[in-house]
Design a protein around this motif. Structure first.
Motif, PDB file in Angstrom:
ATOM      1  N   SER A 127       0.905  -1.269   0.080  1.00 25.96           N
ATOM      2  CA  SER A 127       0.190  -0.007   0.031  1.00 25.96           C
ATOM      3  C   SER A 127       0.981   1.293  -0.035  1.00 25.96           C
ATOM      4  O   SER A 127       2.100   1.311   0.698  1.00 25.96           O
ATOM      5  CB  SER A 127      -0.856   0.069   1.166  1.00 25.96           C
ATOM      6  OG  SER A 127      -1.826   1.228   1.439  1.00 25.96           O
ATOM      7  N   LEU A 164       0.679  -5.434  -4.595  1.00 30.34           N
ATOM      8  CA  LEU A 164      -0.021  -4.366  -3.826  1.00 30.34           C
ATOM      9  C   LEU A 164      -1.269  -5.171  -3.305  1.00 30.34           C
ATOM     10  O   LEU A 164      -1.806  -6.219  -4.029  1.00 30.34           O
ATOM     11  CB  LEU A 164      -0.721  -3.495  -4.910  1.00 30.34           C
ATOM     12  CG  LEU A 164      -1.166  -2.398  -4.637  1.00 30.34           C
ATOM     13  CD1 LEU A 164      -0.008  -1.312  -3.895  1.00 30.34           C
ATOM     14  CD2 LEU A 164      -1.586  -1.213  -5.613  1.00 30.34           C
ATOM     15  N   ASP A 179      -4.368   3.705  -4.282  1.00 34.58           N
ATOM     16  CA  ASP A 179      -3.151   2.882  -4.320  1.00 34.58           C
ATOM     17  C   ASP A 179      -2.910   2.302  -5.481  1.00 34.58           C
ATOM     18  O   ASP A 179      -1.872   2.480  -5.938  1.00 34.58           O
ATOM     19  CB  ASP A 179      -3.415   1.699  -3.173  1.00 34.58           C
ATOM     20  CG  ASP A 179      -3.096   1.910  -1.920  1.00 34.58           C
ATOM     21  OD1 ASP A 179      -2.182   3.156  -1.557  1.00 34.58           O
ATOM     22  OD2 ASP A 179      -3.229   1.249  -1.181  1.00 34.58           O
ATOM     23  N   TRP A 193      -2.194  -7.958  -7.675  1.00 34.36           N
ATOM     24  CA  TRP A 193      -2.946  -7.173  -7.155  1.00 34.36           C
ATOM     25  C   TRP A 193      -3.815  -8.128  -6.547  1.00 34.36           C
ATOM     26  O   TRP A 193      -4.736  -8.662  -7.082  1.00 34.36           O
ATOM     27  CB  TRP A 193      -3.494  -6.462  -7.929  1.00 34.36           C
ATOM     28  CG  TRP A 193      -4.614  -5.221  -7.408  1.00 34.36           C
ATOM     29  CD1 TRP A 193      -4.281  -4.136  -6.551  1.00 34.36           C
ATOM     30  CD2 TRP A 193      -6.001  -5.090  -7.341  1.00 34.36           C
ATOM     31  NE1 TRP A 193      -5.513  -3.417  -6.002  1.00 34.36           N
ATOM     32  CE2 TRP A 193      -6.625  -4.067  -6.889  1.00 34.36           C
ATOM     33  CE3 TRP A 193      -7.137  -5.738  -8.215  1.00 34.36           C
ATOM     34  CZ2 TRP A 193      -7.840  -3.584  -6.643  1.00 34.36           C
ATOM     35  CZ3 TRP A 193      -8.127  -5.275  -8.436  1.00 34.36           C
ATOM     36  CH2 TRP A 193      -8.846  -4.282  -7.466  1.00 34.36           C
TER      37      TRP A 193
END
Length: 387
Positions: A127, A164, A179, A193
């Motif tokens: 993040s 992420l 983000d 992700w």
């Protein structure tokens, strides 16, 4: 005749500065200086004991995971590669990935990693939000994360991944997408992700944080996937997005049931053993605790387990159906020793439920999860479980 799958190498570095509350990997907080030279020597000895599993193959990819591999110096990796190349043959276009924590390096370290032969970085950003970074127990801040990406590119890393998370404690869709937008502004070749999950044996499992409701998670997922597609990153696996030609080849080998040697404290491997009557597939595991792994009076290998023939199809499907492309029927049959015809009952059930489909890719027959199957992947996989 049995055809051996491609071979990769996984190398585990077990130390980190601080254990993150969501982490269930084999990582141990470093107490003072890391025994770098001893660990590199142990890795080479560990590899030498596994060389009989290479069976004449070149190494297609190497992945340094952890823990925090970027705690080790560039000099340590120079020494390690000297040892690896004495015992292994690398493919001409080998992919060599190092996981890096933005809080554990500086520009010169990146330059040294590149000179040592590492050609891909995977940076654990998680993040860019200062409050979320604190909740996640990360040792870096937003500015260090931004600076790390710039340093990686300046050091010549044109192939890198940004890691992420979304669905973080009390996170709103606006925060999650901010983000994502921050990461996309760097035009990353690859982005992992994925949603935060609470795993057993973690601090978050003992003291669960308040996570977003399901409708918020769905909103984040839908909007985020649209932005990733607009940015030119194509989803090729459940949580992996890449520009053309930048898919993680090491991970694709895992998902397509390829082989990999695992060296280092707690490292796992998966190896196909060729034989006159076909092949067997085994899992290996090395000593988990760093102190135990470095004890020269003991064996590195702590366990091996032959995968039962009844379980091989499920093991392969569990990996391959994560990929949007699935797996070719030829690869499935060669890497499991199981014919697809022998799975006619679960295949028919999966197809009747609209969970799996067949496709032609480059003149090869593939099986893959349908759009519906991707949404109900656990239900799809359960059809291939044996009693």
């Amino acid at each position: 005749m049995s055809v051996l799958p491609p071979l990769s190498l996984y190398i585990h570095v077990p130390w980190c500065v601080r254990k993150c509350p969501y982490c269930d990997f084999n990582s141990h907080e470093s107490q003072g200086d890391i025994p770098e030279a001893d660990y590199i020597s142990a890795l080479i000895e560990d590899l030498k004991q596994d060389l009989h599993w290479v069976q004449g193959r070149e190494i297609q990819s190497i992945f340094f995971g952890g823990g925090t591999p970027s705690l080790l110096s560039a000099k340590a990796y120079d020494t390690l590669f000297d040892g690896l190349t004495r015992h292994l043959s690398f493919s001409e276009n080998i992919e060599i990935t190092l996981e890096a924590n933005p809080g554990t390096f500086e520009a010169e370290k990146f330059n040294g990693y590149r000179r040592a032969g590492i050609n891909r970085l995977s940076m654990g950003i998680q993040s860019f939000d200062p409050e979320q970074l604190k909740k996640l127990g990360r040792i870096h801040d937003k500015e260090q994360a931004l600076r790390a990406i710039d340093m990686a590119r300046d050091a010549g890393f044109d192939n890198f991944n940004l890691d992420l998370m979304h669905g973080l404690p009390d996170q709103t869709p606006e925060q999650a997408l901010l983000d994502l937008d921050t990461a996309l502004a760097f035009h990353p070749p690859h982005l992992s992700w994925y949603q935060l999950t609470i795993e057993p044996n973690t601090d978050f499992y003992k003291r669960p944080p308040v996570l977003p409701e399901d409708d918020i998670l769905w909103d984040i997922q839908e909007q985020g996937q649209a932005r990733l597609a607009e940015a030119g990153l194509k989803q090729y696996e459940i949580s992996a997005y890449a520009r053309p030609g930048r898919q993680a080849r090491h991970n694709i080998n895992y998902w397509r049931f390829g082989d990999y040697l695992g060296i280092g404290a707690g490292a796992h491997g998966k190896i196909t053993i060729a034989g006159p009557e076909g092949h067997r597939v085994l899992r290996s595991q090395k000593a988990r605790l760093p102190k135990r792994y470095l004890d020269q009076t003991r064996q590195f290998l702590s366990a091996t387990d032959i995968i039962a023939s009844d379980d091989i199809a499920f093991e392969c499907m569990m990996n391959a159906l994560r990929l949007h492309s699935g797996i070719s029927i030829t690869d499935f049959e060669q890497r499991t020793g199981v014919t697809l015809d022998s799975l006619s009952k679960p295949m028919q059930k999966a197809e009747s439920l609209g969970l799996i489909e067949r496709a032609q890719v480059n003149n090869q027959d593939y099986i893959r999860a349908s759009e519906r199957g991707k949404q109900y992947l656990n239900e799809l996989l359960s059809l291939f479980l044996t009693d």
